[in-house]
Scaffold this active site. Structure first.
Site, short mmCIF file in Angstrom:
data_model
loop_
_atom_site.label_atom_id
_atom_site.label_comp_id
_atom_site.label_asym_id
_atom_site.label_seq_id
_atom_site.Cartn_x
_atom_site.Cartn_y
_atom_site.Cartn_z
N TRP A 563 0.84 -1.21 0.00
CA TRP A 563 0.00 0.00 0.00
C TRP A 563 0.87 1.25 0.00
O TRP A 563 0.40 2.34 -0.30
CB TRP A 563 -0.95 0.01 1.21
CG TRP A 563 -0.31 0.31 2.55
CD1 TRP A 563 0.81 -0.28 3.08
CD2 TRP A 563 -0.76 1.27 3.51
NE1 TRP A 563 1.08 0.25 4.32
CE2 TRP A 563 0.14 1.18 4.62
CE3 TRP A 563 -1.82 2.17 3.56
CZ2 TRP A 563 -0.01 2.00 5.76
CZ3 TRP A 563 -1.96 2.96 4.69
CH2 TRP A 563 -1.06 2.87 5.78
N ASP A 564 2.15 1.08 0.33
CA ASP A 564 3.10 2.19 0.31
C ASP A 564 2.98 2.98 -1.00
O ASP A 564 3.10 4.19 -1.02
CB ASP A 564 4.54 1.68 0.41
CG ASP A 564 4.79 0.81 1.63
OD1 ASP A 564 3.90 0.01 1.96
OD2 ASP A 564 5.88 0.90 2.23
N GLU A 704 0.86 -2.44 12.58
CA GLU A 704 1.13 -3.88 12.65
C GLU A 704 1.54 -4.35 14.05
O GLU A 704 1.83 -5.53 14.21
CB GLU A 704 2.20 -4.25 11.62
CG GLU A 704 1.70 -4.10 10.19
CD GLU A 704 2.73 -4.49 9.16
OE1 GLU A 704 3.75 -5.11 9.52
OE2 GLU A 704 2.53 -4.16 7.98
N LYS A 817 2.76 1.15 16.11
CA LYS A 817 3.83 1.21 15.10
C LYS A 817 3.56 2.37 14.15
O LYS A 817 4.44 3.09 13.75
CB LYS A 817 3.87 -0.11 14.33
CG LYS A 817 4.98 -0.19 13.31
CD LYS A 817 5.05 -1.57 12.67
CE LYS A 817 6.15 -1.64 11.61
NZ LYS A 817 6.13 -2.89 10.85
N GLN A 818 2.31 2.54 13.78
CA GLN A 818 1.89 3.76 13.08
C GLN A 818 0.44 4.02 13.47
O GLN A 818 -0.31 3.11 13.76
CB GLN A 818 2.12 3.69 11.57
CG GLN A 818 1.61 2.45 10.86
CD GLN A 818 1.93 2.50 9.37
OE1 GLN A 818 1.65 3.48 8.70
NE2 GLN A 818 2.52 1.42 8.85
#
Ligand code: BGC
Ligand code: BGC
Length: 956
Positions: A563-564, A704, A817-818
């Site tokens: 998805w980056d 994640e 993590k994000q």
């Protein structure tokens, strides 16, 4: 629903000229000079004073030892001189040295001003540019008086006014403050390593006086001020804002070889040496050349080594003895994608050779690349041999992908044809050598056809050899063997200069479209350009492909596409190079069948894009991987099974592309199919439960650290949004292109029931709990163990929060993590009121592992902080993103560039600091420039028309 920013029409400016060319010169408002070694050479006086003291103390001291004293304060010099000896009379010794020195200074006169200085100072004065002295010397005023320069400066900061010596930036930041300018508007002129480091640490432009070995880290380097005009300095600094220069010494972490990757949208090559060194990870990749592998299932095959040359002089091989190489520097010119290395080589005690090697992959001709080696014998005589060819004995970290089909050596041309072992993709490579006068031999070793060129050179003689390379694969529909031979021969006929000129032109066009200018923050300027360069040089221009998470710059994630690409990298292309964006969205469209297979395998209809995608569009995420911390145990990777936001991410990118470009044909022919079939996946995968709501259980959102989450806020909200877009797109298609709509309905089986299901699921999607305006990231998140903020915010922390707690246990904490919810607020701001937005920001931002969690996070966190009205915090996030590759923060640079972070940097400047927003009426900016940034300029295409945008600090 509300918006966070109104459209302050007064805050955007359009301007006629382009943000390129002359007016793009970085604004330098003041110049700060070091004194010794720059304006005058008191180094000799210092040397004599230290020497006298050293003699008195019986300590050996010579000019070589004196070199280490440059730019260093007196006490620190004395410590260096004493080298660990303890003395009772330290202060007396320092005073004594100073007395010797000051005594000698009485001999100074204006004749001691170094050539060029007086003229430059006069020119700066005439131009109204303030000047200051920033010197560690406590005798600055004495020296200036002796030189007759006591009135020449607007500010003098010397050793008596500072507490920290260079490389601490204090002396320069104080000088900037005294001149009333920001650090980013200053140019520091320095002759010492520590001084250049100080200027860089202070966020200033730097001009180094002296050899590269001493001041090579500066933005520009000159031997002296002699003959240097202000205009010339400005040009050099502007060049410096386009150049990444690094010492070309040992690179044990393989950091440099990753960040010095160059490419042309088809082929890319890591910045390893021409001659090859033990411990390097040389690699070159071409889009589309996938082959099978165990565990990670598919990767791009490392291409036969085409860029190498083996060099011998007087029997010694270049690189065999690193101690015989000195002054070695890499320089990557971002304007042309050319990587150059310069070095001095002493093959034997009697011989010195100045060597330059350069390479680029032509942006004008995607199959072509060129390598040039230039030698100048500066001492002694040299019998030189250069072997240049192709080598198919390459591997991907030990795995061999190629079978040799054919090879040949014909005159100065070598050719290989190889075939990937599993996918049967054929690659033809051809290299033509054009050496200066030489004796030629051919070497047709198995898999390594080459040419050996030999020449005898005497002192003062130069010699060069250029290698013209062409590469093509069977993924392209033409006779590749003939074609590569033609391309390499045509390049050789045209010659290096002509090839370089068209490459430069192609890059100029690319930069004209995509460049971003930041005034007032040199480090930010280069970091953004660097990120742009890495993405522009790998965006596929020929192949049906897309950009992997680690671009084409390493083996990390085996070139898989995440998805980056759609969420982090694509906006740059959608806004500035829409053709490339369309090609990358086309990559997804061509792989809908893979996505359909994945949807079917998960018991749903429609299309489910894989978490990791390669050649076929099937899921290529590994299922088990080795645990680096505990190699005896494997780790189960759940992302491939459980991440399901890809469909919504790709849909988001398709709609953003359509809104910005107005490319209806894309939406008609490709976008609508992607959007509708991925909507069907969500509608048929969501599970209706007793509460009357549709749920997605056991998923992973962007964060994640929390696997096996129920009703992840990001996934559910994105899916619901997506399910609302699909009927709109279909309605648009029906109205605009009824035949295409009918065809799509038939092909995808979209009947009234299916459409009704999209709507029902969207309306009844489970929504997360909300507490005090904060959206719960997933079911039960609020009840997890609180973050240990002292630990999380400890500046000395070197492990990610997941490394500290362990893979499983982290999931039981609120460490992120994000930040999923903030990511959602970024993509779909209309889902949050301003109060909800701020509540989520205050809650989730501190719980995020910004430092060592995901490299995807910081750039988006910068945008979020801008929208929360905190540009200072935004700058901290931005700098983290800016360092993701230039500094090996996570210790994984060898795996490749962090492509998402590079794309996020562009977004942080454009959508964050400049505050660009689009809506149906057009676009507007709501700037929030961070401290120090005086101006940001960029361009984009709005419905095919170029928009030039400039925002200034005063607009905010
Ligand atoms: C991140 C993902 C990202 C992937 C590839 C992971 O570490 O958590 O969001 O897609 O890396 O960059
Ligand atoms: C990443 C995942 C990825 C997995 C396997 C992990 O480090 O965070 O996003 O799917 O590696 O490639």
């Amino acid at each position: 629903m509300s918006r966070h920013a109104a459209a302050p029409t007064s805050s955007f400016a359009r301007y006629d000229s382009t943000p390129h060319g002359k007016e793009s010169m970085n604004e330098i408002a003041a110049v700060i000079f070091d004194l010794d070694g720059v304006l005058t050479d008191t180094a000799e006086y210092h040397y004599r004073a230290w020497r006298r003291l050293a003699d008195e103390l019986g300590i050996p001291f010579d000019r070589a030892a004196n070199e280490a004293f440059r730019g260093v304060g007196r006490d620190d010099c004395l410590r260096l001189l004493l080298g660990g000896r303890t003395v009772d009379d330290f202060d007396e010794l320092a005073t004594r040295k100073n007395r010797y020195y000051v005594e000698s200074l009485s001999a100074l006169t204006p004749d001691d001003i170094l050539p060029g200085s007086t003229e430059l100072l006069a020119e700066l004065k005439a131009a109204g540019i303030p000047v200051a002295i920033g010197s560690a010397s406590k005798n600055t005023h004495t020296v200036l008086r002796g030189l007759g320069l006591d009135d020449a400066f607007d500010a003098v900061i010397d050793g008596t006014l500072i507490t920290c010596s260079k490389p601490d930036p204090e002396v320069f930041t104080k000088a900037a403050a005294a001149l009333g300018v920001t650090p980013g508007e200053c140019l520091v002129v320095e002759d010492a390593t520590a001084g250049i480091e100080a200027g860089l640490a202070g966020g200033m432009w730097t001009l180094g006086i002296g050899p590269l070995s001493r001041v090579g880290a500066a933005h520009a380097v000159v031997p002296s001020l002699d003959g240097l005009t202000w205009a010339r300095i400005r040009t050099l600094i502007d060049d410096g804002a386009w150049t990444l220069r690094r010492p070309a010494g040992a690179d044990p972490d393989q950091h440099l070889e990753t960040i010095l990757t160059i490419g042309n949208g088809h082929i890319a090559v890591r910045g390893t040496t021409l001659e090859g060194r033990p411990g390097e990870q040389p690699a070159s990749f071409m889009h589309g050349v996938w082959d099978d592998m165990p565990v990670s299932r598919s990767e791009l095959a490392n291409l036969p080594r085409w860029w190498g040359m083996d060099v011998w002089a007087n029997g010694a091989r270049l690189g065999a003895d690193p101690s015989r190489i000195a002054d070695a520097w890499w320089s990557l010119d971002l304007r042309t994608g050319t990587l150059t290395r310069t070095l001095t080589w002493t093959p034997d005690d009697a011989t010195t050779i100045a060597l330059v090697d350069e390479r680029f992959c032509s942006l004008d001709q995607p199959h072509a690349a060129a390598v040039r080696l230039r030698l100048a014998v500066t001492r002694g005589d040299a019998s030189v041999h250069v072997r240049s060819g192709l080598d198919v004995h390459v591997d991907n970290l030990g795995l061999r992908h190629w079978d040799l089909v054919d090879q040949s050596v014909d005159g100065l041309t070598v050719t290989t044809v190889t075939r990937t072992r599993a996918t049967g993709i054929e690659l033809a490579a051809c290299a033509v050598l054009r050496p200066d006068e030489s004796a030629i031999e051919s070497c047709d070793a198995d898999g390594q056809p080459a040419i050996l060129a030999s020449a005898i050179l005497s002192e003062g003689q130069t010699w060069q050899a250029t290698k013209y390379v062409a590469l093509a694969s069977s993924e392209e529909r033409f006779d590749r063997r003939t074609r590569v031979a033609e391309i390499a021969a045509t390049s050789a006929r045209a010659g290096w200069d002509a090839l370089a000129a068209v490459n430069r032109q192609a890059w100029a066009t690319t930069w004209h479209a995509s460049d971003v200018l930041i005034d007032g923050d040199p480090a930010a300027q280069i970091a953004v350009r660097y990120g742009l360069f890495q993405l522009l040089s790998v965006a596929p221009r020929l192949a049906d492909s897309s950009i992997g998470a680690k671009t084409l710059s390493g083996f990390g994630y085996r070139h898989h596409i995440f998805w980056d690409t759609e969420i982090f990298m694509l906006p740059l292309f959608t806004f500035t190079q829409p053709d490339l964006a369309a090609r990358m969205l086309g990559y997804r469209w061509h792989r809908l069948d893979g996505a359909r297979r994945k949807a079917a395998a998960s018991g749903a209809a429609g299309a489910r894009f894989p978490w990791e995608s390669a050649g076929t569009g099937d899921e290529v995420c590994p299922v088990w991987v080795e645990n680096p911390a505990d190699p005896a145990n494997l780790i189960r990777i759940w992302t491939g099974d459980l991440e399901m936001h890809l469909g919504a991410d790709v849909t988001y990118a398709c709609l953003q592309y359509w809104r910005v470009t107005g490319d209806d044909a894309f939406l008609r022919d490709r976008g609508a199919e992607i959007i509708c079939d991925t909507a069907t996946f969500y509608a048929t995968a969501a599970v209706l439960e007793d509460d009357g709501r549709y749920h997605f259980r056991n998923v992973i959102g962007p964060d994640e650290y929390h696997e096996h989450a129920d009703d992840n806020a990001f996934t559910n909200a994105m899916a619901a949004w997506h399910l609302r877009q699909a009927p709109r797109v279909l309605a648009w298609l029906e109205e605009t292109y009824p035949a295409a709509a009918a065809d799509l309905r038939t092909r995808l089986g979209i009947d009234a029931d299916r459409e009704a299901l999209w709507r029902t699921v969207a309306d009844a999607m489970a929504t997360p709990r909300e507490r005090d305006g904060v959206t719960e990231q997933q079911e039960g998140f609020f009840d997890l163990t609180a973050v240990d903020f002292a630990l999380a915010r400890d500046p000395g922390r070197t492990l990610s929060m997941q490394q500290i707690y362990g893979l499983g246990p982290t999931a039981h904490t609120q460490n992120l993590k994000q930040p999923d919810v903030l990511m959602l607020a970024y993509l779909l701001p209309e889902l949050f009121t301003p109060e909800q937005f701020l509540a989520n920001y205050r809650y989730y931002d501190p719980r995020t592992d910004h430092e060592l969690g995901s490299s995807l996070g910081p750039s988006i966190s910068a945008i979020i902080a801008c929208r929360a009205g905190d540009p200072t915090a935004a700058l901290t996030h931005f700098r983290r993103a800016a360092q993701a590759d230039l500094v090996d923060v996570r210790g994984n640079a060898r795996d490749g560039i962090h492509g998402a972070s590079a794309g996020g940097l562009w977004q942080a400047v454009v959508f964050g600091f400049a505050g660009l927003r689009i809506d149906d009426d057009g676009w507007h900016t709501a700037p929030a420039l961070p401290p120090g940034w005086t101006r940001v300029a960029f361009s984009f295409l709005w419905r095919g028309e170029r928009q030039d945008v400039v925002v200034r600090a005063s607009d905010a």
